[in-house]
Design a protein around this motif. Structure first.
Motif, PDB file in Angstrom:
ATOM      1  N   ASP A 239       0.829  -1.203   0.000  1.00  0.00           N
ATOM      2  CA  ASP A 239       0.000   0.000   0.000  1.00  0.00           C
ATOM      3  C   ASP A 239       0.866   1.257   0.000  1.00  0.00           C
ATOM      4  O   ASP A 239       0.565   2.239  -0.695  1.00  0.00           O
ATOM      5  CB  ASP A 239      -0.911   0.000   1.229  1.00  0.00           C
ATOM      6  N   GLN A 240       1.944   1.222   0.796  1.00  0.00           N
ATOM      7  CA  GLN A 240       2.849   2.381   0.822  1.00  0.00           C
ATOM      8  C   GLN A 240       3.466   2.627  -0.552  1.00  0.00           C
ATOM      9  O   GLN A 240       3.572   3.768  -1.005  1.00  0.00           O
ATOM     10  CB  GLN A 240       3.959   2.158   1.850  1.00  0.00           C
ATOM     11  N   ASN A 243       0.769   4.085  -2.908  1.00  0.00           N
ATOM     12  CA  ASN A 243       0.472   5.495  -2.609  1.00  0.00           C
ATOM     13  C   ASN A 243       1.623   6.409  -3.027  1.00  0.00           C
ATOM     14  O   ASN A 243       1.411   7.483  -3.589  1.00  0.00           O
ATOM     15  CB  ASN A 243       0.186   5.654  -1.117  1.00  0.00           C
ATOM     16  N   GLN A 246       1.849   6.962  -6.781  1.00  0.00           N
ATOM     17  CA  GLN A 246       0.790   7.787  -7.368  1.00  0.00           C
ATOM     18  C   GLN A 246       0.787   9.221  -6.834  1.00  0.00           C
ATOM     19  O   GLN A 246       0.056  10.072  -7.340  1.00  0.00           O
ATOM     20  CB  GLN A 246      -0.569   7.139  -7.089  1.00  0.00           C
ATOM     21  N   GLU A 247       1.589   9.473  -5.800  1.00  0.00           N
ATOM     22  CA  GLU A 247       1.584  10.811  -5.198  1.00  0.00           C
ATOM     23  C   GLU A 247       2.127  11.852  -6.173  1.00  0.00           C
ATOM     24  O   GLU A 247       3.179  11.668  -6.789  1.00  0.00           O
ATOM     25  CB  GLU A 247       2.436  10.816  -3.922  1.00  0.00           C
TER      26      GLU A 247
END
Length: 762
Positions: A239-240, A243, A246-247
């Protein structure tokens, strides 16, 4: 793969493996004799702020040996540490300075791809590398590896990693992780996201190529590589990773100050080690901005004459402080914008002439001393030297005042010759800070006074500032704190260059001569850029073929030096000092006068005024219509005129040196003077037999050699190989390569005289 490349790669692989074997053979005991880079034991390179004299910030710049933004390892968040390890050395905490597994993988990859794709350097090796940069050779790599192993013996892993994070270059003048986080994201380290941490960790691989302000896509691609490695190494969960991938990154760099760029660059070069984090310079930023605008404004109309570059230096004479310095029109212009014209060595033109006359005045000459501005030939150690005035014309007997004010070449060479040659002038110029005159005096010869040597604008302006201080030379200053200045042993300066009474009086007379707008009307007219509504001493200079031109002006308070030309050395089109550099100097001096006010030198008690005969320089015994008033030192008055100086009609008797000139079309004083005792022997005055002339393809006038004879009312020139042309009342031989014989004949008497010359092409 090409055979040659394969051999090179295999050789690299062999050396890398061989290095590993050598290290193993050395053993831990042998490593005790390995020395570490001294810079590792000193603070990391960081930032220093430069301000102008009023405290206005100019630039925050990275320099050697500065503290700023240093962080302890405990202040670096885990996500940034993991990102740095993933990007550079994931087994950092496992190896002892060399990662043999990474080394083997690098060797295999390099051989497979046919070129070097990885050097397998560990963080410890990189720390050694950035602490002691060396040419990238196999020997260097082996030395860095050995030092890395030794460093691991002496320092803990935390100490090594902390030093590395504080010394690493992240581009755009950011050293260390804290500086990089603040510059690129406007955040402290603890607020960095995983995406931002990975982005920063990727930049040191190649700070220039990965500069996000120019190549954001490549920097972003490098960030993704780091994120993938962090995921592979277990430092990011799924998940990290998703994220962070996509940041959207938003760069929020601070607007870095970059004022007075050439000046700050110069200060950084001169700044000694151990300077504080804030350095107050001598610059007046408002004045510097005015000078920058003036250079741009004045160069624009000169573009059509192939003038592209200019520079200006302004010195506060009282302190020696450089209060303005502009090195080019646009620091950011492609190609030559960052060339600092204030420091560049350029041909001096006529800017050395005032120092020649200064020496003569120190030895007892006066502004009224007469020098013969007539064609002359001088024998030197390198051959025959024949100077010419800029307009190819001569003016007969002239006072030193007129000769200097009009920047005439022949008189200046005669004056230097009377001083014994180039030696005294070179000695004075070097004593007053000219570092470009490194050759023996014989190398320059008499041409030194008219600019056959190079100078730098900063040094030339400072030498004129010594004239403005009436002979007191001192080093120019760039910073306000005396402790940060380079030490100059003023006691080592020759006594002849010191602030003696003779020099003070002579310098006062030079200032008076250079500020005399009436005196310079012969060469510059009455309304040139050298004319002011307040007193200013001015001197121009133009080098051969208009490649450089200069103007320096000074008052008791300020000295302004200006140069225009082209950094690539290409010639300007008919742009002299008075039309190129003088308008810039004029505008800056007018601004200084309006903003700060200027004064003039008080007349010394030792100075008196007397009337003299302008063609002899002697004191008058009775009133004459052509009398001129001149200034003298009370104990250095010229001789008094006598009846022997005149003929029965009151005309001045001139010596035989003037005969050929008096008989030429340039003679404008026939009604006022005559040559004493006519010599009817036909002589070739020029060219002197055996003279070698050089044709410069870039200088068309070099093809025309002036010829001159005396002893004939009308001289007829002949040559089997050359043509003769009349121009401006003078006769010239149009020359070509080879040896040529020339003869002159007096039609009235049939007398003949001959000479010969040799001509070659540059």
């Amino acid at each position: 793969m090409k055979p040659g490349r394969l051999i090179a790669v295999k050789k690299t692989a062999w050396w890398l493996l061989r290095g590993a074997v050598v290290l193993a053979a050395l053993g831990w005991v042998g490593l005790q004799f390995v020395t570490l880079p001294p810079t590792l034991l000193r603070p990391a390179a960081q930032s220093v702020e430069f301000t102008d004299r009023h405290g206005v910030p100019l630039r925050e710049a990275r320099t050697e040996e500065r503290f700023a933004h240093r962080v302890e390892l405990s202040d670096v968040p885990p996500n940034l540490i993991h990102a740095m390890l993933a990007a550079e050395d994931k087994r950092f905490f496992e190896h002892h300075g060399i990662d043999f597994a990474a080394l083997a993988r690098a060797v295999f990859g390099n051989v497979r791809h046919g070129h070097v794709t990885s050097g397998a350097s560990t963080i410890t090796q990189q720390l050694v590398k950035i602490s002691d940069p060396r040419p990238r050779t196999l020997t260097t790599k082996l030395l860095e590896a050995v030092r890395a192993v030794r460093l691991e013996q002496l320092w803990t892993k935390d100490e090594i990693l902390e030093a590395y994070l504080n010394r690493l270059d992240f581009g755009n003048m950011n050293i260390g992780v804290a500086s990089a986080a603040d510059y690129y994201f406007g955040k402290p380290l603890g607020d960095l996201s995983d995406a931002e941490a990975a982005f920063l960790a990727g930049l040191p691989k190649n700070p220039t190529r990965l500069n996000p302000h120019r190549n954001f896509a490549q920097a972003k691609q490098r960030q993704m590589t780091v994120l993938e490695r962090m995921w592979d190494d277990g430092w990011l969960g799924a998940d990290q990773f998703a994220n962070a991938s996509q940041e959207k990154l938003t760069l929020q760099p601070r607007q870095r100050l970059f004022r007075a760029p050439h000046f700050v660059d110069f200060v950084m070069q001169e700044l000694p080690a151990g300077a504080p984090a804030t350095v107050a310079t001598t610059l007046d930023l408002d004045l510097n901005r005015f000078v920058e605008d003036t250079v741009k404004e004045r160069l624009t109309p000169l573009r059509e004459k192939n003038v592209h570059d200019g520079a200006v230096v302004v010195i506060d004479n009282r302190t020696g402080e450089v209060i303005a310095l502009v090195g080019s029109e646009n620091y950011f212009a492609p190609g030559t914008g960052q060339v600092n014209g204030a420091l560049a060595s350029r041909s001096a033109g006529s800017t050395f002439k005032p120092f020649t006359y200064l020496l003569a005045l120190e030895r007892g000459a006066t502004p009224a001393t007469i020098v013969a501005d007539v064609p002359a030939t001088f024998a030197t150690s390198t051959g025959v030297y024949r100077p010419e005035n800029y307009n190819k014309r001569c003016h007969g007997p002239l006072s030193y005042r007129l000769a200097l004010a009009n920047s005439l070449n022949i008189p200046a060479v005669r004056v230097l010759s009377s001083l014994g040659g180039a030696g005294p002038l070179q000695a004075r110029l070097r004593a007053w800070g000219m570092t470009t005159l490194e050759e023996p005096a014989e190398h320059y010869g008499l041409g030194l006074t008219i600019g056959n040597a190079e100078t730098r604008l900063i040094e030339l302006t400072n030498a004129y500032a010594a004239l403005a201080r009436l002979g007191e030379w001192r080093p120019y200053r760039l910073v306000l704190d005396p402790a940060l200045e380079k030490r100059v042993d003023i006691a080592s300066i020759p006594v002849a260059a010191g602030h003696t009474a003779q020099t003070r009086d002579a310098a006062w007379l030079i200032a008076d001569m250079l500020s005399d707008n009436t005196a310079r009307m012969i060469g510059f007219g009455s309304h040139s850029a050298l004319r002011f509504d307040f007193p200013v001493a001015c001197k121009t200079g133009t080098s051969t073929d208009y490649r450089d031109n200069w103007t320096v002006g000074y008052t008791p308070e300020f000295t302004v030096g200006a140069w225009v030309g082209n950094f690539d050395g290409s010639p300007m089109r008919d742009v002299s000092g008075v039309t190129g550099a003088a308008p810039i100097m004029h505008a800056v001096m007018e601004h200084l006068h309006a903003r700060f006010g200027t004064t003039w030198f008080a007349t010394p008690e030792t100075v008196v005024e007397r009337e003299v005969q302008p063609l002899t320089g002697k004191l008058l015994t009775q009133a004459r219509l052509d009398a001129v008033r001149e200034k003298f030192l009370r104990d250095h008055l010229p001789p008094v005129e006598s009846p022997a100086d005149y003929d029965a009609e009151g005309r001045v008797k001139l010596g035989p040196d003037y005969r050929a000139w008096m008989e030429s079309g340039e003679n404008g004083i026939a009604s006022r003077a005559l040559c004493d005792a006519r010599d009817t022997t036909l002589r070739v005055e020029a060219p002197v037999a055996g003279t070698t002339y050089v044709i410069d393809p870039d200088l068309p006038s070099s093809r025309f050699v002036p010829v001159l004879a005396s002893g004939a009312a009308r001289a007829v020139w002949q040559s089997d190989s050359l043509e003769f042309r009349e121009r401006d009342g003078r006769t010239y031989a149009e020359v070509s390569e080879g040896m040529h014989r020339l003869s002159v004949r007096d039609p009235a008497t049939g007398a003949r005289a001959e000479t010969w010359i040799y001509v070659k092409t540059l």
